[in-house]
Design a protein around this motif. Structure first.
Motif, PDB file in Angstrom:
ATOM      1  N   LYS A  91       0.824  -1.198   0.155  1.00 23.57           N
ATOM      2  CA  LYS A  91       0.056   0.000   0.000  1.00 23.57           C
ATOM      3  C   LYS A  91       1.097   1.279   0.016  1.00 23.57           C
ATOM      4  N   GLY A  92       0.569   2.135  -1.033  1.00 24.62           N
ATOM      5  CA  GLY A  92       1.345   3.520  -1.045  1.00 24.62           C
ATOM      6  C   GLY A  92       0.774   4.356  -2.004  1.00 24.62           C
ATOM      7  N   ALA A  93       1.722   4.792  -2.534  1.00 23.07           N
ATOM      8  CA  ALA A  93       1.320   6.094  -3.693  1.00 23.07           C
ATOM      9  C   ALA A  93       2.289   6.252  -4.842  1.00 23.07           C
ATOM     10  N   GLY A  94       1.947   6.831  -5.852  1.00 24.25           N
ATOM     11  CA  GLY A  94       2.654   7.183  -6.904  1.00 24.25           C
ATOM     12  C   GLY A  94       3.427   8.315  -7.078  1.00 24.25           C
ATOM     13  N   LEU A  95       4.829   8.234  -7.368  1.00 22.76           N
ATOM     14  CA  LEU A  95       5.295   9.464  -7.188  1.00 22.76           C
ATOM     15  C   LEU A  95       5.246  10.411  -8.628  1.00 22.76           C
ATOM     16  N   GLY A  96       4.225  10.375  -9.207  1.00 24.77           N
ATOM     17  CA  GLY A  96       4.161  11.106 -10.579  1.00 24.77           C
ATOM     18  C   GLY A  96       4.386  12.799 -10.309  1.00 24.77           C
ATOM     19  N   GLY A  97       5.069  13.169 -11.310  1.00 21.75           N
ATOM     20  CA  GLY A  97       5.399  14.499 -11.462  1.00 21.75           C
ATOM     21  C   GLY A  97       7.003  14.551 -11.180  1.00 21.75           C
ATOM     22  N   MET A  98       7.677  13.503 -11.050  1.00 18.44           N
ATOM     23  CA  MET A  98       9.275  13.698 -10.859  1.00 18.44           C
ATOM     24  C   MET A  98       9.716  13.129 -11.888  1.00 18.44           C
ATOM     25  N   LEU A  99      10.293  11.799 -12.158  1.00 22.41           N
ATOM     26  CA  LEU A  99      10.825  11.276 -13.140  1.00 22.41           C
ATOM     27  C   LEU A  99      10.112  11.323 -14.547  1.00 22.41           C
ATOM     28  N   ASN A 100       8.658  11.381 -14.060  1.00 21.48           N
ATOM     29  CA  ASN A 100       7.742  11.439 -15.506  1.00 21.48           C
ATOM     30  C   ASN A 100       6.931  12.702 -14.909  1.00 21.48           C
ATOM     31  N   MET A 101       7.313  13.782 -15.482  1.00 25.26           N
ATOM     32  CA  MET A 101       6.505  14.958 -15.038  1.00 25.26           C
ATOM     33  C   MET A 101       4.899  15.019 -15.774  1.00 25.26           C
ATOM     34  N   GLU A 102       3.932  15.640 -15.432  1.00 24.89           N
ATOM     35  CA  GLU A 102       2.761  15.668 -15.899  1.00 24.89           C
ATOM     36  C   GLU A 102       2.201  17.187 -15.570  1.00 24.89           C
ATOM     37  N   ASN A 103       1.559  17.723 -16.651  1.00 31.27           N
ATOM     38  CA  ASN A 103       1.031  19.204 -16.685  1.00 31.27           C
ATOM     39  C   ASN A 103       0.297  19.389 -15.408  1.00 31.27           C
ATOM     40  N   GLY A 116     -10.929  -9.050  -0.709  1.00 35.29           N
ATOM     41  CA  GLY A 116      -9.595  -9.493  -0.359  1.00 35.29           C
ATOM     42  C   GLY A 116      -8.645  -8.565  -0.019  1.00 35.29           C
ATOM     43  N   ASP A 117      -7.420  -8.898  -0.045  1.00 32.54           N
ATOM     44  CA  ASP A 117      -6.228  -8.157   0.120  1.00 32.54           C
ATOM     45  C   ASP A 117      -5.769  -7.737  -0.990  1.00 32.54           C
ATOM     46  N   VAL A 118      -6.389  -6.590  -1.364  1.00 39.27           N
ATOM     47  CA  VAL A 118      -6.111  -5.711  -2.747  1.00 39.27           C
ATOM     48  C   VAL A 118      -4.909  -4.919  -2.179  1.00 39.27           C
ATOM     49  N   SER A 119      -3.751  -5.010  -3.025  1.00 39.50           N
ATOM     50  CA  SER A 119      -2.731  -4.240  -3.016  1.00 39.50           C
ATOM     51  C   SER A 119      -2.912  -2.715  -3.847  1.00 39.50           C
ATOM     52  N   TRP A 120      -2.648  -1.499  -3.313  1.00 39.32           N
ATOM     53  CA  TRP A 120      -3.088  -0.360  -3.986  1.00 39.32           C
ATOM     54  C   TRP A 120      -2.034   0.849  -3.788  1.00 39.32           C
ATOM     55  N   SER A 121      -1.859   1.589  -4.996  1.00 41.76           N
ATOM     56  CA  SER A 121      -1.088   2.502  -5.134  1.00 41.76           C
ATOM     57  C   SER A 121      -1.925   4.101  -5.318  1.00 41.76           C
ATOM     58  N   ILE A 122      -2.266   4.744  -4.351  1.00 38.47           N
ATOM     59  CA  ILE A 122      -3.013   5.860  -4.796  1.00 38.47           C
ATOM     60  C   ILE A 122      -2.352   6.904  -5.773  1.00 38.47           C
ATOM     61  N   TRP A 123      -2.880   7.586  -6.531  1.00 38.58           N
ATOM     62  CA  TRP A 123      -2.366   8.560  -7.430  1.00 38.58           C
ATOM     63  C   TRP A 123      -2.768   9.862  -6.675  1.00 38.58           C
ATOM     64  N   LEU A 124      -2.239  10.785  -5.896  1.00 39.49           N
ATOM     65  CA  LEU A 124      -0.616  10.672  -5.885  1.00 39.49           C
ATOM     66  C   LEU A 124       0.008  11.290  -4.759  1.00 39.49           C
ATOM     67  N   TYR A 125       1.141  11.339  -4.585  1.00 34.64           N
ATOM     68  CA  TYR A 125       2.005  11.722  -3.487  1.00 34.64           C
ATOM     69  C   TYR A 125       2.058  13.322  -3.511  1.00 34.64           C
ATOM     70  N   LYS A 126       2.513  13.814  -4.586  1.00 28.03           N
ATOM     71  CA  LYS A 126       2.770  15.425  -4.410  1.00 28.03           C
ATOM     72  C   LYS A 126       2.345  16.134  -5.708  1.00 28.03           C
ATOM     73  N   ASP A 127       2.076  17.390  -5.391  1.00 27.49           N
ATOM     74  CA  ASP A 127       1.599  18.050  -6.638  1.00 27.49           C
ATOM     75  C   ASP A 127       1.453  19.493  -6.162  1.00 27.49           C
ATOM     76  N   VAL A 128       1.021  20.217  -7.180  1.00 28.20           N
ATOM     77  CA  VAL A 128       0.549  21.725  -6.837  1.00 28.20           C
ATOM     78  C   VAL A 128      -0.589  22.114  -6.119  1.00 28.20           C
ATOM     79  N   GLY A 129      -1.538  21.152  -5.908  1.00 26.20           N
ATOM     80  CA  GLY A 129      -2.561  21.080  -4.816  1.00 26.20           C
ATOM     81  C   GLY A 129      -3.851  20.703  -5.565  1.00 26.20           C
ATOM     82  N   TYR A 130      -3.805  19.694  -6.554  1.00 25.09           N
ATOM     83  CA  TYR A 130      -5.010  19.252  -6.917  1.00 25.09           C
ATOM     84  C   TYR A 130      -5.621  17.777  -6.611  1.00 25.09           C
ATOM     85  N   GLN A 131      -4.528  17.006  -6.087  1.00 25.38           N
ATOM     86  CA  GLN A 131      -4.732  15.617  -5.869  1.00 25.38           C
ATOM     87  C   GLN A 131      -3.695  15.216  -4.907  1.00 25.38           C
ATOM     88  N   GLY A 132      -2.727  15.615  -4.691  1.00 26.34           N
ATOM     89  CA  GLY A 132      -1.813  14.996  -3.917  1.00 26.34           C
ATOM     90  C   GLY A 132      -1.885  14.944  -2.287  1.00 26.34           C
TER      91      GLY A 132
END
Length: 487
Positions: free
Chosen positions: A32-44, A336-352
Motif C-alpha cells: 500500500k502506498g502512492a505514485g510519485l508522479g510529477g518527478m521522473l515523469n512530469m505531468e502538466n 480480499g487483500d487488494v494491494s493499492w497505490s493511490i495517485w498521487l503523492y505530491k503536486d501543486v494542490g489538485y490531488q496530492g
C-alpha cells in the motif's frame, strides 16, 4: 534515520504465491502506498506546465539556456523526493512507492541504442532513500517511445499510440527493461517491474504479445522479481487476456478511478445505487485476476480535491470526495487483500497527499498561468470548470464538427469509451493550444538567476509544502488494518 524506519519490516525479495504476494519467509505482504508522479515523469497538472514534458523542457531551455534549464530541472528533481518524504511516507504506514519514469531519462531518439547511466542514477537515488525506511519500490515505465497510449502522460506529443505500430519502438523498450533488470536483479527493495503504464492497443493482441516478449527478456536477466502488468485501454480492460495462461510470478494491475470523484455532473452522495456502481466497476476490472487466481494490484485510483481559495463550496465537495475514498477502500477490502497505490503523492494542490504551499515562490509565479489554463480547459485532469470556454468557443465549434460526421461514427475511433468531444479536445486543447501556452509559461522564467531558480525548485521540498491531513489519515487507517491482518 528516525522512528519511521521501524514501522516497516525489513524488505526481502517478493514473489507471487497463488492470489497473494509473499516475502522470502512465505508471509503475505499487502503493498500500500502512492505514485510519485510529477518527478521522473512530469505531468502538466502535477507541476503546472501545459502540454507534454518534452515540450516543457524545450521551452524552458529556449528561454533560460541549456545550462540554467538543466540546473532548474535537476534541483526540482532533488527537492521533489528526499529522505524527509520517505520518513513521512513510512510514518503513514505505507510500504510501497510506485515510481513512474520517462524513457527519455534513459534513451535519446538520436542515439537510441545507448542506455544512459544518468537514468540509473536518478532511479538509484529514490530506491536508496526508500531502502532506509524499508519501503518497496515498483518501477513504472510511464512513457514509451512513440507513446503506448493516446494521452499526455505518455509524453509522445501526438494523439496516436505509435508504440504499437512500430516494432522498433517495442524493441527499444525491451532493451531498456533488460538493462533495468540487470541493474536491479537481486535488489530486495524492488517489489517488481511495471513495464508499461496504461497501455492502449487498439487491436488488443499486440499488447499481450509484447508482454510475453518482455517477460521472457526480463526473466532471462532477472528471474526473481515480480512483474506488474497493466490491463489494456488504460489498465481497465482484461477481456482479451488468456485466463488459463497467466504469466508466472506476475501481479496484474487495474486502475480504478471513479468519475464521481472529479468535477463532473455526478458527485458521490453515498446512495445505494452509487455504492453498487463502484462495486460493479471494480468487479469488472478484476474478473480476470479472480478467474486466473493471481494477485490484484490497484495501481492508480483516487479522487481530486477542490481549492477553497477559488471554490466557495470546496469544503462540501471535498467531504463527498473523502466519503468516496472511504467507500472505495471498503470495496477493496471486500475483494480480499487488494494491494493499492493511490495517485498521487505530491503536486501543486489538485490531488496530492502533499502539495506546494499556495504562498510559495513557485506557486506565486505560476498561479495566474494555472488559472488561465483552467479557463481555457487545457489540462484534462486539472480542469475545474469547462463551462465558460465550452459555451463561448468549444461548444459551437464542436457542434459544427459533429454535423459533418455521421453520428454512428462518433465512437468509431479508439478508445471507443471516448466521446467525439474528447477526441477533439485531446488534439485542440491538450496538444495545439497547450503547445502555444507552453511558451507563455516559459516566459515567466526569463532572466531568472540560478539562485532564483533554486528558490523556485525548493518550493517542492517537503518542509515548504503542506499535507492533506484528512486524506492521509484515511489512508493510514486502511494501511494499518492491512498491516495488522497480514501474516
Amino acid at each position: 534515520m528516525g522512528d519511521a524506519a521501524r514501522l516497516n519490516p525489513p524488505c526481502t525479495l517478493l514473489r507471487v504465491s497463488g492470489v497473494n504476494i509473499v516475502n522470502a519467509a512465505g508471509e503475505q505482504v499487502v503493498l500500500k502506498g502512492a505514485g510519485l508522479g510529477g518527478m521522473l515523469n512530469m505531468e502538466n497538472f502535477i507541476t503546472g506546465y501545459s502540454g507534454h514534458e518534452h515540450e516543457h523542457r524545450a521551452t524552458l531551455e529556449e528561454v533560460l539556456g541549456k545550462d540554467k534549464a538543466d540546473f532548474f530541472f535537476a534541483r526540482l528533481l532533488h527537492h521533489f523526493f528526499t529522505e524527509d518524504d520517505a520518513a513521512l511516507f513510512a510514518s503513514l504506514g505505507f510500504n510501497c512507492l510506485r515510481v513512474p519514469f520517462n524513457h527519455r531519462h534513459f534513451m535519446d531518439d538520436d542515439n537510441p541504442s545507448v542506455i544512459k547511466q544518468s537514468g540509473f542514477e536518478l532511479l538509484d537515488r529514490i530506491v536508496n532513500i526508500c531502502a532506509q525506511y524499508n519501503i518497496y519500490v515498483v518501477l513504472d515505465l510511464h512513457t514509451a517511445p512513440g507513446g503506448q497510449n493516446q494521452d499526455w502522460h505518455s509524453d509522445s506529443g501526438v494523439h496516436r499510440a505509435l508504440f504499437w505500430e512500430f516494432r522498433d519502438f517495442q524493441d527499444r523498450v525491451i532493451q531498456l527493461w533488460e538493462a533495468l533488470a540487470a541493474h536491479y536483479a537481486g535488489n530486495p527493495f524492488i517489489a517488481g517491474y511495471n513495464p508499461l503504464n496504461e497501455p492502449a492497443d487498439p487491436k488488443h493482441t499486440r499488447l499481450i504479445s509484447w508482454y510475453e516478449r518482455a517477460e521472457k527478456a526480463i526473466r532471462a536477466v532477472d528471474p526473481d522479481h515480480m512483474l506488474f502488468l497493466d490491463g489494456n485501454t488504460y489498465a481497465m480492460d482484461f477481456s482479451q487476456f488468456p485466463v488459463d495462461k497467466p504469466l508466472p510470478n506476475t501481479v496484474y494491475s487495474c486502475h480504478d478511478y471513479s468519475g464521481m470523484g472529479f468535477p463532473l455532473p455526478e458527485q458521490y452522495e453515498g446512495t445505494d445505487q452509487q455504492k453498487a456502481k463502484l462495486r460493479s466497476s471494480f468487479k469488472r476490472k478484476v474478473e480476470f485476476m479472480q478467474a486466473a487466481g493471481v494477485p490484484i494490484w490497484n495501481g492508480e485510483w483516487g479522487p481530486v480535491y477542490q481549492d477553497p481559495r477559488t471554490d466557495p463550496r470546496a469544503a462540501e465537495t471535498n467531504t463527498k470526495r473523502f466519503a468516496l475514498l472511504k467507500e472505495q477502500l471498503q470495496v477493496y477490502r471486500e475483494f480480499g487483500d487488494v494491494s493499492w497505490s493511490i495517485w498521487l503523492y505530491k503536486d501543486v494542490g489538485y490531488q496530492g497527499m502533499v502539495y506546494t504551499d499556495p504562498e510559495s515562490p513557485y506557486m506565486t509565479l505560476i498561479q495566474p498561468f494555472i488559472e488561465k489554463k483552467q479557463r481555457l480547459g487545457l489540462d484534462f485532469w486539472g480542469i475545474c470548470d469547462k463551462s465558460g470556454i465550452d459555451n463561448e468557443v468549444y461548444g459551437p465549434f464542436i457542434a459544427k464538427l459533429k454535423e459533418s460526421i455521421p453520428e454512428h461514427l462518433h465512437k468509431k475511433k479508439y478508445p471507443k469509451t471516448w466521446t467525439f468531444d474528447r477526441q477533439v479536445e485531446r488534439v485542440v486543447r491538450e496538444m495545439l493550444m497547450s503547445e502555444y501556452m507552453g511558451w507563455e509559461m516559459a516566459e515567466l522564467f526569463r532572466g531568472k538567476t540560478e539562485e532564483e531558480l533554486e528558490v523556485l525548485a525548493a518550493s517542492f521540498a517537503l518542509k515548504n509544502c503542506k499535507t492533506r491531513d484528512e486524506l492521509n489519515s484515511i489512508l493510514t487507517l486502511d494501511a494499518e488494518r492491512s498491516s495488522s491482518g497480514s501474516r
